[in-house]
Design an enzyme around this catalytic site. Sequence first.
Site, PDB file in Angstrom:
ATOM      1  N   TRP A 250       0.843  -1.191   0.000  1.00 35.83           N
ATOM      2  CA  TRP A 250       0.000   0.000   0.000  1.00 35.83           C
ATOM      3  C   TRP A 250       0.882   1.245   0.000  1.00 35.83           C
ATOM      4  CZ3 TRP A 250      -5.268   0.748  -0.141  1.00 35.83           C
ATOM      5  CH2 TRP A 250      -5.754   1.994   0.255  1.00 35.83           C
ATOM      6  N   ALA A 520       1.345  15.669  12.860  1.00 39.30           N
ATOM      7  CA  ALA A 520       1.834  14.292  12.943  1.00 39.30           C
ATOM      8  C   ALA A 520       0.833  13.380  13.632  1.00 39.30           C
ATOM      9  CB  ALA A 520       3.175  14.255  13.666  1.00 39.30           C
ATOM     10  N   GLU A 576      -6.570  13.461   5.090  1.00 37.50           N
ATOM     11  CA  GLU A 576      -7.107  12.519   6.067  1.00 37.50           C
ATOM     12  C   GLU A 576      -7.560  13.295   7.297  1.00 37.50           C
ATOM     13  OE1 GLU A 576      -4.257   9.542   7.043  1.00 37.50           O
ATOM     14  OE2 GLU A 576      -4.502   8.440   5.162  1.00 37.50           O
TER      15      GLU A 576
END
Length: 685
Positions: A250, A520, A576
Amino acid sequence: DRSVSRGLGDVYKRQLLVCGILTIITLQAKEVEIKNGNIVLDFSSKVSLASSGKYTVKRAIGRFGEYTIIGKTSSTTFIDKKVKKNPYCYYYQIIDSSGNQLALMGMDIELFGENVHIYNDTDNKQSIGKDVNTIHETMFGKEFSSNRYALLFKPGNYQEAGLLKVPFYVHLAGLGKTPYEVEISNVHTPPHLRNGNGTCTFWRSMENIAVIGPESYDEEQTFKWAVSQAAPIRRVYSQRIVRNQWENGWVSGGFTADCHFDAAAGSKNQQQWYTRNSYLNKGRGKFEEIKYNYCFQGVTLGPEVDKNTYIDNWDKGGNITFIPTTPIIREKPFLFIDTDGRYKVFRPALRQNSQGVSYNQTDMGEGDIIDLLDSFHIVKPGVSAREMNQQLNDGKHLLITPGMYELCEPLHVTHPNTIILGIGWATLIPGAENSDTAIRIDDVDGVTVASILFDAHYTSNTLIQVGNKKKSDRHVENPILLADLFFRIGGFRPAKVHVDHTVEINSNDVIGDHFWIWRADHGVRGSVGWNVNTAKNGLVVNGDYVTVYGLFNEHFQEYQTYWAGEHGRTYFYQCETPYDAPSQKHYMSENNTRPGYAAYKVADSVNIHEGIAFGIYDVLHRDIMIENSVEVPDKTGIRMYHVCNNTLSGGGLKGFNYILNGIGKSTYNTYHDNRVYINEFKGSK
C-alpha cells in the site's frame, strides 16, 4: 540569535547577548579558500592538541578520483600552487604520520558543507554507488532523524554506479542544465515498513536526472519511486518503467512535475497521485490504478498512449481527472553548473495555459540564470537567523544547505524576486523565543520559497506567512511561488507544541506547487496526541486569485483547509481526518452545532471558487461523525469537480455523513471498500 546544527563539521563557538537571552552562536572558520590563484588548506581544526608530526597531502580531481601525493608539511596549513583546473574540481586528503585520514577537504565542501556530496564524471563510479548506498543504510528507517544530505551529480554518465537507493532526508539531483546531462542507471526507494508498505516513505526528493536502462517490468529493473507524501520527483527523464509502488504494498502519494517518461509510469495500489506538466510516452502501461484519485494536468501524451485511459471518467465511476492545461505556473528553481564552470541557480519563466515539460534535450527552457556566488548567501549550519536577515536586507538570495536551523526571529523577505531555496531537506524551526513564524514574506512581487521542510518544535502562530494582511494589490504578472514546501507539527521531539494555522496566505496571485502540511499522527514517544501537538488549520487562504497544485493536508483539529479569498483554485487535494479526536463533543464546528469539521471549507462570504480532484479519507479511532468532507457556499460561482471520500476507519459509527454540503450519503455507519464520490457540484444560487 540561535542556529542549531547537529553532526555537521567542526565549529568555533562564542557567547553573545542577542534577542534578550544569552545564546551560543557557532561560527565557522574558512578551511579552504582561494588566494592569488592558489588553494589554501587549513586543517588545524581536524588535528588534536596533543598531536604533532608531518602530514601528507593528497589531491584528486573529484571526490572519488585517484588521489596522488602533492606535498608534505609539518604545519596544519598547506598551499596548493599548481591549480590549473576549476578550483571546485579539486579534493584533498590530509593523512597523518600513522597513515590515518584526518580530513577530506575541497572548495565544494567549503562552499556547501560536509553533508553535500558532489560527484564528478571522472570519479570512480563504484565508489559513488557505495557512497550513496552507505548513506541509505545509515538513514534507512530513520523517519525522524536530524541528519540531511544533498547528493549532487555534475554532468556526466554515472551508470556504472549501479542501483542507487534513496532514504529519508536525501535530495538526489543532477547539476546539468537539463536532466539529459546527468545519466544514472536506476533508483529505488525501499520502504522501512513490512510487506512493501510505503505509506510512511516520506521526505526524499529527486530532480534533474536521466534514468537510463532497459524497459522492463521486472521488479529489479523498474525505476521504483515507491513513495507517499513529501517525496517530489521533478525534471526527470526516464527510459526505464517508473513504478510508484513497492511490490504489492500500500502507498499513499505522490507528486510528479516537469518529467519526461519514455516508458510506462504508474502503479496499482497508490491511493492517489498528481502528475503535472509532464510527458507520458506509453501511459500507465500494465499498471491498473484501482484506488481513489489520479489527476493529470498539463500532461502531453505520446503516440503509443491509449488516449481513452486519460479522459475524465468520474461520471462513469472512474478515478481519472485529466485537465488539458495548467493555467499559471513557474517551475521550481534549481542549482546547476553553467558552461563557464560556475554554480548558478536557474529560475524558470512563468508559463500560462501550459502543456508538457519546460525544457528539451538541448535547451533548459526560458528563465533567469543567477550566479550563486555573486547573488546568493549560502547558509550552512551555524548561520543565524539574524545573519540571514541581514543578507536578505542587503538584497541577497538564500541557498540553505542540509541542516536543522532554529530561528529566534522570522526570516523576513522584503525585496521583490527574492529566492529562498533549500537543498538536502534544509529544515527551518521557529525557536522557543520566536512565537511568530519561520518565514514572513511582505506583499511584494516574484518571491520564491522552495524545497524547505518546516518543523514545529515549539509554539508559533504560523510556520510561513505570505503577506501581513489582505490587500488589494495584484501580482498577476510576477506572482509569489511556494514550491515543495513541507510542514510538520509534532512527531520529532517529545514535547507539547502548538501552531495556530500552519500556512497563511494573505497576498493575491500566490502559486502553491506541492505542499504536505502534516499534523503528525505518529512520531517519537511523547510527541503526538490530541493535547500534545495541537494545531487548528493546515492552510488558511485570505488572498484572492491564489492557485494551489498538489495540496496534501492532514490531521488538523479544525478545518484542514480554510479558504476565504476570492477566485481561489485547488487542483488535486489529499486529506485525512485527525485520527485522535477524543469524542464527538470535542470535535464540533459551527459554534458547536455541526458534527466534526470539513476537510475543505470555503468561507460563506466567498463568491467564486473552484476545486478539482479531491480525495478525502476518514481515519477515526473513535465513533465520531463528520457532517461533510467539503463545505462550500451554494452560489453560482462555486464549482467543485471530482470529489471523493473513503473510510479507512473500519467499522462502527464513524466517518463522513455526506461528501459535500449534505449531498451524497457517505461513509458514516457503514464500511465502503470503494470510494463515494460526486462528479460535479455547481452552486445553484
